[in-house]
Motif scaffolding. Structure first.
Motif, PDB file in Angstrom:
ATOM      1  N   TRP A   4       0.857  -1.189   0.000  1.00  0.00           N
ATOM      2  CA  TRP A   4       0.000   0.000   0.000  1.00  0.00           C
ATOM      3  C   TRP A   4       0.889   1.234   0.000  1.00  0.00           C
ATOM      4  CZ3 TRP A   4      -1.542  -4.521   1.955  1.00  0.00           C
ATOM      5  CH2 TRP A   4      -2.868  -4.919   1.778  1.00  0.00           C
ATOM      6  N   SER A   6       0.949   5.514   0.633  1.00  0.00           N
ATOM      7  CA  SER A   6       0.254   6.654   1.227  1.00  0.00           C
ATOM      8  C   SER A   6       0.293   7.780   0.215  1.00  0.00           C
ATOM      9  CB  SER A   6       0.949   7.084   2.523  1.00  0.00           C
ATOM     10  OG  SER A   6       0.415   8.302   2.977  1.00  0.00           O
ATOM     11  N   GLU A  10      -4.350   9.337   1.882  1.00  0.00           N
ATOM     12  CA  GLU A  10      -5.216   8.189   1.660  1.00  0.00           C
ATOM     13  C   GLU A  10      -4.382   6.971   1.298  1.00  0.00           C
ATOM     14  OE1 GLU A  10      -8.374   8.232   2.215  1.00  0.00           O
ATOM     15  OE2 GLU A  10      -8.542  10.395   2.558  1.00  0.00           O
ATOM     16  N   LYS A  11      -4.934   5.768   1.560  1.00  0.00           N
ATOM     17  CA  LYS A  11      -4.251   4.523   1.208  1.00  0.00           C
ATOM     18  C   LYS A  11      -4.515   4.176  -0.252  1.00  0.00           C
ATOM     19  CE  LYS A  11      -6.258   2.417   4.651  1.00  0.00           C
ATOM     20  NZ  LYS A  11      -6.690   1.443   5.657  1.00  0.00           N
ATOM     21  N   LYS A  34       5.588   7.152   1.221  1.00  0.00           N
ATOM     22  CA  LYS A  34       5.558   6.088   2.229  1.00  0.00           C
ATOM     23  C   LYS A  34       4.801   4.859   1.733  1.00  0.00           C
ATOM     24  CE  LYS A  34       6.491   8.927   6.204  1.00  0.00           C
ATOM     25  NZ  LYS A  34       6.130   9.280   7.571  1.00  0.00           N
ATOM     26  N   TRP A  43       4.358   2.796   8.460  1.00  0.00           N
ATOM     27  CA  TRP A  43       4.572   3.360   7.133  1.00  0.00           C
ATOM     28  C   TRP A  43       6.010   3.878   7.031  1.00  0.00           C
ATOM     29  CZ3 TRP A  43       0.931   3.231   3.248  1.00  0.00           C
ATOM     30  CH2 TRP A  43      -0.350   2.830   3.625  1.00  0.00           C
ATOM     31  N   VAL A  86      -3.122   5.396   7.603  1.00  0.00           N
ATOM     32  CA  VAL A  86      -2.132   6.342   7.115  1.00  0.00           C
ATOM     33  C   VAL A  86      -1.918   7.415   8.195  1.00  0.00           C
ATOM     34  CG1 VAL A  86      -1.644   8.085   5.369  1.00  0.00           C
ATOM     35  CG2 VAL A  86      -2.780   5.957   4.725  1.00  0.00           C
TER      36      VAL A  86
END
Length: 283
Positions: A4, A6, A10-11, A34, A43, A86
């Motif tokens: 995932w 950042s 938001e993810k 990140k 993260w 996040v």
């Protein structure tokens, strides 16, 4: 393995290894952006992650290291995991501006009501229970505003909304608890000196620990909305008006508390200060 990113608070994910590498090579992912996956505790800038470090400093594959390189590529597994939230943007100065806008406008409305109803402002101010009674309507109004609109007038003007852990508006109970935590931990119930100490402690936690004492533990975050010139203009004008009215009211309170001798000295000093201006007008 699933990853995932950042992105703007938001993810973005899940993203497979090969897709993420392609984004890096296409210049769509910066070294300091990140990333999180199941082997990380938090993260982390993607450039610091060993799996992708070579993408930013391309690895030369030779006869000696080809086996190691292929082994890294084969370490993928496709387990399903849920990344941590996040890290929230704190928006410290917008928080501070929005909070003080609300507080000063509330104080202005109170002063105008006192003057309009011809109440004894000095007697109210000297009452030891006044500060607590004064703040009760604030607790109710902010609770209602957070629950129904997800913001307050000051936060709306500076472009902030209060959201729960899932991005939802707060329930009445959560709104009230947040309002109480802010009033106690951040505003010291409006008490002079205690309020300033609370400000400094809250700022220290936010800057050093990335913790907002009334939000972080509950998973509450403030979300930015697009800036608006009319809203910022209204913020500036409203803040100026509130400052002028509150300063005038505090002067009235101080004047009423003066002895006859102090008032006479005040008028004499005022006449002396205005004398040059009066001479200019007479010419």
């Amino acid at each position: 393995m699933e990853f995932w990113l950042s992105k703007e608070g938001e993810k973005d994910g899940p993203i497979l290894d090969f897709e993420l590498r392609s984004r890096i090579r296409a210049g769509e992912v910066e070294k300091d952006q990140k990333v999180w996956y199941s082997d990380l505790d938090e993260w982390t800038p993607i450039g610091d992650v060993e799996l992708f470090a070579n993408e930013f400093t391309p690895q030369v594959v030779t006869d000696e290291n080809v086996g190691e390189y292929l082994e890294k590529l084969e370490q993928e597994d496709h387990q399903t995991v849920t990344p941590p939230p996040v890290p929230a943007e704190l928006h410290l100065w917008r928080r501070f501006g929005g909070r003080w806008f609300d507080y000063l406008v509330y104080l202005m409305i109170f002063f105008l009501l006192v003057l309009g109803l011809d109440l004894d402002l000095l007697a109210l101010w000297e009452n030891p229970y006044f500060a607590f009674v004064f703040i009760l309507p604030w607790l109710f109004l902010e609770t209602v505003a957070l629950h129904y609109w997800g913001t307050t007038p000051g936060k709306w003007l500076v472009g902030l909304k209060v959201r729960g852990p899932e991005g939802n508006k707060l329930s009445p109970g959560a709104s009230f608890l947040r309002t109480m935590r802010v009033m106690i931990l951040g505003m010291g119930f409006g008490q002079v000196f205690l309020r300033e100490v609370c400000h400094l402690v809250a700022l220290w936690f936010a800057v050093k620990k990335r913790i907002v004492m009334w939000d972080t533990a509950a998973g509450i975050r403030l979300v930015r909305t697009p800036d608006s010139t009319p809203r910022w203009t209204a913020f500036g004008l409203g803040l100026l008006l509130a400052l002028l009215v509150n300063a005038g009211s505090m002067f009235t309170l101080s004047y009423e508390n003066m002895s006859p001798q102090e008032r006479e000295e005040f008028h004499r000093d005022l006449d002396q200060a205005l004398a040059p201006l009066q001479e200019m007008q007479s010419r």
